[in-house]
Write an enzyme that holds these catalytic residues in place. Structure first.
Site, PDB file in Angstrom:
ATOM      1  N   ASP A   1       3.634  -0.463   6.292  1.00  0.00           N
ATOM      2  CA  ASP A   1       2.692  -0.902   4.531  1.00  0.00           C
ATOM      3  C   ASP A   1       2.882  -2.240   4.155  1.00  0.00           C
ATOM      4  O   ASP A   1       2.661  -2.169   3.012  1.00  0.00           O
ATOM      5  CB  ASP A   1       2.543   0.279   3.561  1.00  0.00           C
ATOM      6  CG  ASP A   1       2.234   1.555   4.648  1.00  0.00           C
ATOM      7  OD1 ASP A   1       1.099   1.470   5.510  1.00  0.00           O
ATOM      8  OD2 ASP A   1       3.130   2.878   4.242  1.00  0.00           O
TER       9      ASP A   1
ATOM     10  N   HIS B   1      -3.876   2.850   3.240  1.00  0.00           N
ATOM     11  CA  HIS B   1      -3.134   4.111   2.755  1.00  0.00           C
ATOM     12  C   HIS B   1      -3.638   4.519   1.612  1.00  0.00           C
ATOM     13  O   HIS B   1      -4.269   3.541   0.393  1.00  0.00           O
ATOM     14  CB  HIS B   1      -2.296   2.916   2.172  1.00  0.00           C
ATOM     15  CG  HIS B   1      -0.383   4.240   2.374  1.00  0.00           C
ATOM     16  ND1 HIS B   1      -0.317   4.793   2.904  1.00  0.00           N
ATOM     17  CD2 HIS B   1      -0.286   4.435   1.288  1.00  0.00           C
ATOM     18  CE1 HIS B   1       0.995   5.223   2.593  1.00  0.00           C
ATOM     19  NE2 HIS B   1       0.225   4.969   1.354  1.00  0.00           N
TER      20      HIS B   1
ATOM     21  N   GLU C   1     -10.755   5.379   0.196  1.00  0.00           N
ATOM     22  CA  GLU C   1     -11.432   5.189   0.689  1.00  0.00           C
ATOM     23  C   GLU C   1     -12.639   4.747   1.816  1.00  0.00           C
ATOM     24  O   GLU C   1     -12.072   3.886   2.629  1.00  0.00           O
ATOM     25  CB  GLU C   1     -10.528   6.311   1.831  1.00  0.00           C
ATOM     26  CG  GLU C   1      -8.712   5.991   1.547  1.00  0.00           C
ATOM     27  CD  GLU C   1      -7.409   7.161   2.432  1.00  0.00           C
ATOM     28  OE1 GLU C   1      -7.602   7.326   3.727  1.00  0.00           O
ATOM     29  OE2 GLU C   1      -7.241   8.644   1.833  1.00  0.00           O
TER      30      GLU C   1
HETATM   31  C1  GAR Z   1      -6.688   9.404   4.584  1.00  0.00           C
HETATM   32  O1  GAR Z   1      -6.438   9.671   3.489  1.00  0.00           O
HETATM   33  C2  GAR Z   1      -5.237   8.256   5.290  1.00  0.00           C
HETATM   34  O2  GAR Z   1      -5.439   7.221   4.431  1.00  0.00           O
HETATM   35  C3  GAR Z   1      -4.272   8.106   5.764  1.00  0.00           C
HETATM   36  O3  GAR Z   1      -4.226   9.664   6.271  1.00  0.00           O
HETATM   37  C4  GAR Z   1      -4.913  10.315   5.794  1.00  0.00           C
HETATM   38  C5  GAR Z   1      -5.927  10.947   7.311  1.00  0.00           C
HETATM   39  O4  GAR Z   1      -7.592  11.182   7.262  1.00  0.00           O
HETATM   40  N1  GAR Z   1      -3.043   7.308   6.722  1.00  0.00           N
HETATM   41  C6  GAR Z   1      -1.921   7.410   6.027  1.00  0.00           C
HETATM   42  O5  GAR Z   1      -1.338   8.307   5.424  1.00  0.00           O
HETATM   43  C7  GAR Z   1      -1.195   6.203   7.003  1.00  0.00           C
HETATM   44  N2  GAR Z   1      -0.455   5.826   6.351  1.00  0.00           N
HETATM   45  P1  GAR Z   1      -8.789  10.923   8.404  1.00  0.00           P
HETATM   46  O6  GAR Z   1      -8.103  11.283   9.788  1.00  0.00           O
HETATM   47  O7  GAR Z   1      -9.893  11.915   7.449  1.00  0.00           O
HETATM   48  O8  GAR Z   1      -9.474   9.550   8.290  1.00  0.00           O
END
Ligand code: GAR
Length: 207
Positions: A154, A113, A184
């Site tokens: 979450d 997250h 991340e």
């Molecule tokens: C990431 O920032 C992830 O943490 C977020 O969406 C993005 C996906 O990017 N997830 C959430 O918000 C879930 N609640 P990605 O497809 O490039 O990994």
């Protein structure tokens, strides 16, 4: 080492977190696990292309094609069970899973997250919305969290967190990028390895 935990990564979009996992695997940083499946709930997700390039099986399962949430989760569970998946990683997966699903994999589903839970999280807080909310609030520090997934969005136990500075002039996009780069993409592969090691130990102790 004979046994590896079998990992499925669930995605919806660009898949940069999936890429971080694939790169970590290539670099030997996930020795106790193997990514064997990617499932997208969005047929347009670039993450599917990333899986293909890495030679990992990729499936698309959508709520629309399945005709509803229950059938969607049933299809996901069937695909996961068929491939004997040990660990599910939600990497930008923009669909909330019900208790019926999460109860099948206690402490075996991870999510990343893009904020420091319990801030800016829960239903409706995903993707750029999270960073927009952080900027609107005016926090000076945000970050990312990797946690186990239960029936509360979450709400599962936190495994790892990392703080990231908010800088003057940040937009949701610049902040999102910094949180990905500094938190991340580092935390998720590490947490994946940690849980995979636990799974392998458990398997080795099975009679
Ligand atoms: C990431 O920032 C992830 O943490 C977020 O969406 C993005 C996906 O990017 N997830 C959430 O918000 C879930 N609640 P990605 O497809 O490039 O990994």
């Amino acid at each position: 080492m004979l046994t590896k935990a079998r990992i499925a990564v669930l995605v919806s979009g660009g898949g940069t977190n999936l890429q971080a996992l694939l790169d970590a695997q290539t670099a030997g940083a996930i020795p106790h696990g193997e990514i064997v499946l990617v499932i997208s709930n969005n047929p347009e997700a670039f993450a599917l292309e990333r899986a293909k390039r890495a030679g990992v099986e990729a499936l698309t399962v959508t709520k629309k094609d399945c005709g509803g949430t229950e059938a969607f989760e049933t299809a996901l569970l069937a695909a996961l069970e068929e491939r004997k998946i040990d660990l599910i990683i939600l990497a930008g997966f923009m669909s909330i899973l019900s208790a019926r699903f999460t109860d099948r994999y206690p402490r075996r589903i991870l999510n990343v997250h893009p904020a420091l839970i319990p801030s800016f999280c829960g239903k409706g807080m995903y993707g750029l919305r999270v960073h927009r909310a952080a900027l609107d609030y005016g926090v000076k520090v945000t970050g990312a969290t990797v946690h186990f997934v239960n029936e509360i969005p979450d709400g599962g136990r936190i495994i790892a967190q990392k703080a990231v500075e908010v800088l003057p002039g940040d937009t949701p996009e610049t902040l999102q990028r910094r949180v990905m780069e500094q938190a991340e993409w580092i935390l998720l592969p590490r947490a994946a390895e940690q849980v995979c090691e636990e799974i392998v130990k458990e398997k080795e102790n099975e009679p």
